[in-house]
Design a protein around this motif. Structure first.
Motif, mmCIF file in Angstrom:
data_model
loop_
_atom_site.group_PDB
_atom_site.id
_atom_site.type_symbol
_atom_site.label_atom_id
_atom_site.label_comp_id
_atom_site.label_asym_id
_atom_site.label_seq_id
_atom_site.Cartn_x
_atom_site.Cartn_y
_atom_site.Cartn_z
ATOM 1 N N LEU A 128 -66.065 -12.329 -4.012
ATOM 2 C CA LEU A 128 -65.579 -13.431 -4.086
ATOM 3 C C LEU A 128 -66.172 -14.596 -3.539
ATOM 4 C CD1 LEU A 128 -61.665 -14.598 -4.641
ATOM 5 C CD2 LEU A 128 -63.056 -15.929 -3.148
ATOM 6 N N ARG A 129 -66.915 -15.454 -3.864
ATOM 7 C CA ARG A 129 -67.782 -16.348 -3.196
ATOM 8 C C ARG A 129 -66.970 -17.871 -3.076
ATOM 9 N NH1 ARG A 129 -73.368 -14.180 -3.125
ATOM 10 N NH2 ARG A 129 -72.934 -12.107 -4.367
ATOM 11 N N PHE A 130 -67.414 -18.552 -1.972
ATOM 12 C CA PHE A 130 -66.557 -19.819 -1.914
ATOM 13 C C PHE A 130 -67.244 -20.503 -0.883
ATOM 14 C CE2 PHE A 130 -64.151 -17.437 0.979
ATOM 15 C CZ PHE A 130 -63.640 -18.691 1.995
ATOM 16 N N LYS A 131 -67.290 -21.800 -1.046
ATOM 17 C CA LYS A 131 -67.798 -22.874 0.132
ATOM 18 C C LYS A 131 -66.567 -22.953 0.960
ATOM 19 C CE LYS A 131 -71.314 -25.620 1.188
ATOM 20 N NZ LYS A 131 -72.489 -25.308 1.569
ATOM 21 N N ALA A 132 -66.692 -22.725 2.385
ATOM 22 C CA ALA A 132 -65.418 -22.902 3.192
ATOM 23 C C ALA A 132 -65.537 -24.469 3.558
ATOM 24 C CB ALA A 132 -65.882 -22.204 4.694
ATOM 25 N N VAL A 159 -67.848 -10.809 4.528
ATOM 26 C CA VAL A 159 -66.588 -10.215 4.966
ATOM 27 C C VAL A 159 -66.477 -8.905 3.898
ATOM 28 C CG1 VAL A 159 -64.402 -10.202 5.690
ATOM 29 C CG2 VAL A 159 -65.757 -12.288 6.106
ATOM 30 N N GLU A 160 -66.758 -7.743 4.507
ATOM 31 C CA GLU A 160 -66.318 -6.551 3.739
ATOM 32 C C GLU A 160 -65.169 -5.804 4.166
ATOM 33 O OE1 GLU A 160 -70.517 -4.427 2.577
ATOM 34 O OE2 GLU A 160 -70.525 -4.847 4.667
ATOM 35 N N ILE A 161 -64.235 -5.679 2.926
ATOM 36 C CA ILE A 161 -62.846 -4.983 3.406
ATOM 37 C C ILE A 161 -62.624 -3.848 2.253
ATOM 38 C CG2 ILE A 161 -60.530 -5.476 3.011
ATOM 39 C CD1 ILE A 161 -61.473 -8.475 3.223
ATOM 40 N N THR A 162 -62.282 -2.808 2.465
ATOM 41 C CA THR A 162 -62.013 -1.646 1.723
ATOM 42 C C THR A 162 -60.446 -1.264 1.762
ATOM 43 O OG1 THR A 162 -64.151 -0.781 2.202
ATOM 44 C CG2 THR A 162 -62.674 0.922 1.226
ATOM 45 N N VAL A 163 -59.863 -1.078 0.564
ATOM 46 C CA VAL A 163 -58.489 -0.775 0.454
ATOM 47 C C VAL A 163 -58.550 0.626 -0.293
ATOM 48 C CG1 VAL A 163 -56.278 -1.332 -0.531
ATOM 49 C CG2 VAL A 163 -57.903 -3.007 -0.073
ATOM 50 N N ALA A 164 -57.834 1.674 0.500
ATOM 51 C CA ALA A 164 -57.696 3.006 -0.019
ATOM 52 C C ALA A 164 -56.306 3.442 0.264
ATOM 53 C CB ALA A 164 -58.835 3.880 0.585
ATOM 54 N N ALA A 205 -56.748 -25.962 -8.892
ATOM 55 C CA ALA A 205 -57.899 -25.711 -7.989
ATOM 56 C C ALA A 205 -58.769 -24.723 -8.782
ATOM 57 C CB ALA A 205 -57.851 -25.299 -6.779
ATOM 58 N N ALA A 206 -58.400 -23.578 -9.421
ATOM 59 C CA ALA A 206 -59.072 -22.691 -10.017
ATOM 60 C C ALA A 206 -59.571 -23.207 -11.351
ATOM 61 C CB ALA A 206 -58.128 -21.491 -10.578
ATOM 62 N N ALA A 207 -59.044 -24.211 -12.014
ATOM 63 C CA ALA A 207 -59.580 -24.584 -13.131
ATOM 64 C C ALA A 207 -60.869 -25.611 -12.871
ATOM 65 C CB ALA A 207 -58.497 -25.586 -14.185
ATOM 66 N N THR A 208 -60.778 -26.192 -11.855
ATOM 67 C CA THR A 208 -61.746 -27.280 -11.573
ATOM 68 C C THR A 208 -63.096 -26.697 -10.731
ATOM 69 O OG1 THR A 208 -60.847 -27.783 -9.316
ATOM 70 C CG2 THR A 208 -60.327 -29.206 -11.498
ATOM 71 N N SER A 209 -62.885 -25.384 -10.112
ATOM 72 C CA SER A 209 -63.795 -24.952 -9.283
ATOM 73 C C SER A 209 -63.767 -23.379 -9.240
ATOM 74 C CB SER A 209 -63.970 -25.504 -8.065
ATOM 75 O OG SER A 209 -62.654 -25.146 -7.179
ATOM 76 N N ALA A 210 -64.198 -22.737 -10.455
ATOM 77 C CA ALA A 210 -64.049 -21.232 -10.297
ATOM 78 C C ALA A 210 -65.294 -20.613 -9.547
ATOM 79 C CB ALA A 210 -64.545 -20.785 -11.894
ATOM 80 N N PRO A 211 -64.893 -19.576 -8.783
ATOM 81 C CA PRO A 211 -65.656 -18.858 -7.679
ATOM 82 C C PRO A 211 -66.529 -17.913 -8.494
ATOM 83 C CG PRO A 211 -63.438 -18.019 -7.766
ATOM 84 C CD PRO A 211 -63.331 -19.197 -8.611
ATOM 85 N N ALA A 212 -67.723 -17.569 -7.698
ATOM 86 C CA ALA A 212 -68.521 -16.815 -8.330
ATOM 87 C C ALA A 212 -68.009 -15.415 -8.180
ATOM 88 C CB ALA A 212 -70.052 -16.809 -7.831
ATOM 89 N N VAL A 266 -69.074 -18.362 2.156
ATOM 90 C CA VAL A 266 -68.316 -17.004 2.366
ATOM 91 C C VAL A 266 -68.287 -16.005 1.067
ATOM 92 C CG1 VAL A 266 -66.322 -15.771 3.379
ATOM 93 C CG2 VAL A 266 -67.226 -18.250 4.318
ATOM 94 N N ILE A 267 -68.710 -14.910 1.465
ATOM 95 C CA ILE A 267 -68.572 -13.881 0.435
ATOM 96 C C ILE A 267 -67.514 -12.684 0.869
ATOM 97 C CG2 ILE A 267 -69.648 -12.091 -0.900
ATOM 98 C CD1 ILE A 267 -72.144 -13.842 0.626
ATOM 99 N N LEU A 268 -66.570 -12.720 0.142
ATOM 100 C CA LEU A 268 -65.482 -11.556 0.365
ATOM 101 C C LEU A 268 -65.985 -10.566 -0.445
ATOM 102 C CD1 LEU A 268 -62.257 -13.729 0.634
ATOM 103 C CD2 LEU A 268 -63.440 -12.909 2.451
ATOM 104 N N ARG A 269 -66.122 -9.453 0.062
ATOM 105 C CA ARG A 269 -66.485 -8.247 -0.709
ATOM 106 C C ARG A 269 -65.481 -7.132 -0.692
ATOM 107 N NH1 ARG A 269 -72.401 -6.869 -0.418
ATOM 108 N NH2 ARG A 269 -72.210 -8.533 -1.662
ATOM 109 N N VAL A 270 -64.699 -6.808 -1.453
ATOM 110 C CA VAL A 270 -63.549 -6.157 -1.616
ATOM 111 C C VAL A 270 -63.752 -4.748 -2.553
ATOM 112 C CG1 VAL A 270 -61.158 -5.786 -1.994
ATOM 113 C CG2 VAL A 270 -61.919 -8.042 -1.137
#
Length: 157
Positions: free
Chosen positions: A130-134, A75-80, A33-40, A99-103
């Motif tokens: 990490l952007r993707f179409k749901a 969706v904003e997430i922080t890891v500390a 899947a990663a080879a056919t549709s790379a996320p922005a 969807v944009i996952l902002r980490v």
């Protein structure tokens, strides 16, 4: 006494086995899947803006929802220090939406969206989108892959 399994027991065992196979397949790291549709993917070392959450009462647990933006659902997430801050529980996402996952993370790792097999690298002290179409419905785990740290679960419906 010879007991034969009932249809219900047989069905439950079959569903459990299929679930185990599905989860094992997700962890196998298939790159098809990663080879056919790379996320922005966008990375930076600038600190992300912190989001505030409304106060919660002990008797109510609201379902977390992403922040709508012009670009999609954010969706904003922080890891500390090994702790994850951001939405708690399952985040409901509308099927068909972007969807944009902002980490933001204090450690370098790979952000991995299981089920979609999408991933993005986040640098130590950096932020990655990490952007993707749901397009797939269901519940999907997002984690820091190398740390094995669950960031959030997305429920696409």
């Amino acid at each position: 006494m010879n007991r034969r399994p009932t249809r219900t027991t047989t069905l439950l065992l079959t569903v459990a086995a299929l679930g185990a196979v599905t989860l094992t397949g997700c962890a196998s790291g298939s790159s098809t899947a990663a080879a056919t549709s790379a996320p922005a993917v966008t990375t930076s070392t600038a600190p992300a803006a912190s989001a505030t959450t409304p106060s919660e009462t002990p008797t109510e647990t609201p379902t977390p929802t992403p922040t709508p933006t012009e670009e999609g659902q954010l969706v904003e997430i922080t890891v500390a220090k090994g702790k994850v801050t951001g939405p708690k529980g399952r985040v409901k996402v509308k099927a068909g939406s972007t969807v944009i996952l902002r980490v933001t993370s204090d450690v370098a790792d790979e952000i991995h969206l299981h089920g979609y097999d999408k991933h993005a690298d986040v640098e130590k002290g950096g932020t990655a989108d990490l952007r993707f179409k749901a397009t797939l419905t269901g519940v999907f785990e997002v984690e820091l892959e190398e740390k094995g740290l669950q960031l959030v679960q997305l429920q696409v419906q």
